[in-house]
Write a protein that holds these residues in place. Structure first.
Motif, PDB file in Angstrom:
ATOM      1  N   SER A  15      -3.162   2.307  -3.853  1.00  0.00           N
ATOM      2  CA  SER A  15      -2.679   3.666  -3.646  1.00  0.00           C
ATOM      3  C   SER A  15      -3.830   4.561  -3.183  1.00  0.00           C
ATOM      4  O   SER A  15      -4.819   4.735  -3.899  1.00  0.00           O
ATOM      5  N   ALA A  37       6.960   1.379  -4.472  1.00  0.00           N
ATOM      6  CA  ALA A  37       6.059   0.219  -4.499  1.00  0.00           C
ATOM      7  C   ALA A  37       6.212  -0.575  -5.797  1.00  0.00           C
ATOM      8  O   ALA A  37       6.180  -1.809  -5.788  1.00  0.00           O
ATOM      9  N   LYS A  38       6.405   0.143  -6.905  1.00  0.00           N
ATOM     10  CA  LYS A  38       6.579  -0.543  -8.190  1.00  0.00           C
ATOM     11  C   LYS A  38       7.866  -1.356  -8.217  1.00  0.00           C
ATOM     12  O   LYS A  38       7.922  -2.430  -8.833  1.00  0.00           O
ATOM     13  N   SER A  51       6.174   5.755  -1.399  1.00  0.00           N
ATOM     14  CA  SER A  51       5.856   6.360  -2.688  1.00  0.00           C
ATOM     15  C   SER A  51       5.506   5.281  -3.696  1.00  0.00           C
ATOM     16  O   SER A  51       5.827   4.095  -3.505  1.00  0.00           O
ATOM     17  N   LEU A  52       4.850   5.696  -4.787  1.00  0.00           N
ATOM     18  CA  LEU A  52       4.452   4.754  -5.826  1.00  0.00           C
ATOM     19  C   LEU A  52       5.661   4.145  -6.550  1.00  0.00           C
ATOM     20  O   LEU A  52       5.676   2.937  -6.803  1.00  0.00           O
ATOM     21  N   VAL A  81       0.838  -1.201   0.000  1.00  0.00           N
ATOM     22  CA  VAL A  81       0.000   0.000   0.000  1.00  0.00           C
ATOM     23  C   VAL A  81       0.873   1.252   0.000  1.00  0.00           C
ATOM     24  O   VAL A  81       1.981   1.268   0.551  1.00  0.00           O
ATOM     25  N   VAL A  82       0.332   2.280  -0.641  1.00  0.00           N
ATOM     26  CA  VAL A  82       0.925   3.622  -0.588  1.00  0.00           C
ATOM     27  C   VAL A  82      -0.180   4.555  -0.109  1.00  0.00           C
ATOM     28  O   VAL A  82      -1.091   4.891  -0.864  1.00  0.00           O
ATOM     29  N   ASP A  83      -0.123   4.916   1.171  1.00  0.00           N
ATOM     30  CA  ASP A  83      -1.170   5.756   1.768  1.00  0.00           C
ATOM     31  C   ASP A  83      -0.660   7.193   1.843  1.00  0.00           C
ATOM     32  O   ASP A  83       0.114   7.564   2.730  1.00  0.00           O
ATOM     33  N   MET A  84      -1.124   8.021   0.908  1.00  0.00           N
ATOM     34  CA  MET A  84      -0.701   9.420   0.863  1.00  0.00           C
ATOM     35  C   MET A  84      -1.600  10.308   1.723  1.00  0.00           C
ATOM     36  O   MET A  84      -1.320  11.496   1.886  1.00  0.00           O
ATOM     37  N   ILE A 102      -0.677  -3.277  -5.841  1.00  0.00           N
ATOM     38  CA  ILE A 102      -0.445  -2.043  -5.083  1.00  0.00           C
ATOM     39  C   ILE A 102      -1.774  -1.296  -4.938  1.00  0.00           C
ATOM     40  O   ILE A 102      -2.481  -1.084  -5.929  1.00  0.00           O
TER      41      ILE A 102
END
Length: 401
Positions: A102, A88-89, A84-85, A54-57, A100
């Protein structure tokens, strides 16, 4: 048809199989070994707890609540949190995760205003089953979460909770999964794989036996033993294989299916009868094709080579109607195709008999076709063996018949 001669031929075939280690391995060891290997591979039937990052902004109570609900589903396991994305990639490229999620900034703020707040979902589609599981889980949670958010919004406007719920979700769907309610891959694939294992080991073992007969000149001896009667010869030659694979058939339905929790919803006697028709058609096809080989190695290689192509054109992994016409024609000539459909409709789905009667009729026609082809081939080889005299008494004839 002479029962005593048939028994003699069956005993000779059994002795040949026992003495030939290659045939013995294919007919007795390979089916059990493949059953264990395939069964062990799909014993869980489905992949659970697929790794997700997960990318929790947003980092708010709402975003954390959403992710907790996703993590609580059966299929998804949030194992990695990235800043960051791009990070994650990289994790996906390393196969740390299969997907992922986001969460954008202002996620909570937009929810409170009843505005759209799209959630990013990136899936590794090289494993399409895992990606489908992640997609389904996230979308279900998204719909539930959106419904709850809209309902709270309407309640904040002074609308009665009951009417707020209706207003938040004016259209509802009820999804009922049937035949494979858990939507798992094992129930879809295992029945076909178990049948394919029996089909291919039967063909490979039989083809080796027939090729050995031709190489050693034993086919002519078999003709003479049967007094040149086709039905006596073919029943005796194939009888051992039919008895053996009938035993495997009972093991499959009475032991393997229950062990892997595969359903048999239709009538058991009908299942056995149609399965025997399938095996008899397969044996006749196998004998006809195998008589063109005089080398065990070549026979085994060709029969083994056909395993995957045969599986593909029988409609298990792809719709037959979407295949080229010549592949559709070939598919309809293979006993596996109607038998796979029969197994699915009769055993897995448990539908009424008229819904699989077409497949039963097709199997009977293929059995007749196999019988005619084998009979004509038998007559040809019989005449050929009578025309060619052995070069030296006690030696093989030149054509290995």
């Amino acid at each position: 048809m002479n029962l005593r001669l048939i028994l003699t031929l069956i005993i000779k075939e059994a002795e040949q199989v026992i003495k030939d280690h290659s045939i013995l391995l294919v007919l007795f060891i390979a089916p059990i070994l493949y059953f264990v290997m395939m069964g062990s591979t799909y014993i869980k039937k489905d992949e659970e707890k697929v790794s997700v990052g997960v990318v929790d902004m947003d980092l708010t109570k709402s975003s954390k609540s959403f992710l907790n609900k996703v993590n609580a589903t059966q299929k998804v396991d949030i194992t990695h949190v990235y800043n960051s994305l791009p990070e994650a990639k990289i994790g996906m490229s390393k196969f740390e995760i299969q997907g992922i999620i986001s969460i954008p900034r202002d996620f909570e703020k937009k929810l409170k205003k009843n505005e759209s707040s799209p959630i990013g979902l990136i899936l590794n589609n090289t494993k399409f089953l895992s990606s489908n599981d992640i997609n389904k889980a996230v979308n279900l949670v998204t719909m539930d979460y959106a419904l709850e958010s809209r309902q709270k919004y309407f309640e904040s406007k002074g609308i009665n909770p009951t009417f707020a719920e209706i207003k938040a979700n004016p259209i509802t769907t009820q999804v009922n999964g049937v035949y494979n309610p858990t939507n798992n891959y094992g129930n879809f694939l295992l029945p076909a794989l178990l049948v394919l294992i029996l089909h291919q080991t039967l063909l490979i073992g039989l083809s080796e036996s027939i090729a050995s007969d031709r190489k050693k000149g034993l086919m002519k001896v078999g003709f003479e033993t049967s007094k040149n009667n086709f039905l006596t010869y073919i029943t005796g030659k194939l009888g051992f294989h039919l008895f053996l694979y009938s035993a495997y058939l009972l093991f499959t339905f009475l032991v393997a299916f229950p062990y892997f929790d595969l359903p048999i919803k239709g009538d058991f006697l009908t299942l056995i009868f149609v399965s025997l028709v399938f095996f008899m058609a397969t044996l006749l096809y196998g004998w006809f094709i195998s008589t063109f080989f005089s080398s065990q190695a070549v026979a085994m290689e060709i029969m083994a080579f056909t395993s995957y192509p045969v599986f593909l054109v029988t409609g298990i992994t792809w719709s037959i109607s979407d295949m080229p016409l010549f592949l559709q024609f070939i598919s309809n000539l293979l006993p596996l195709k109607p038998f796979f459909v029969f197994i699915k409709r009769h055993a897995i789905m448990g539908v009424d008999a008229y819904l699989y009667s077409h497949e039963v009729i097709q199997l009977l026609l293929l059995l007749l076709l196999g019988y005619v082809a084998a009979f004509l081939r038998f007559r040809y080889l019989q005449k050929k063996s009578m025309q060619i005299k052995p070069m030296v008494s006690g030696t093989l004839d030149q054509n290995g018949i």
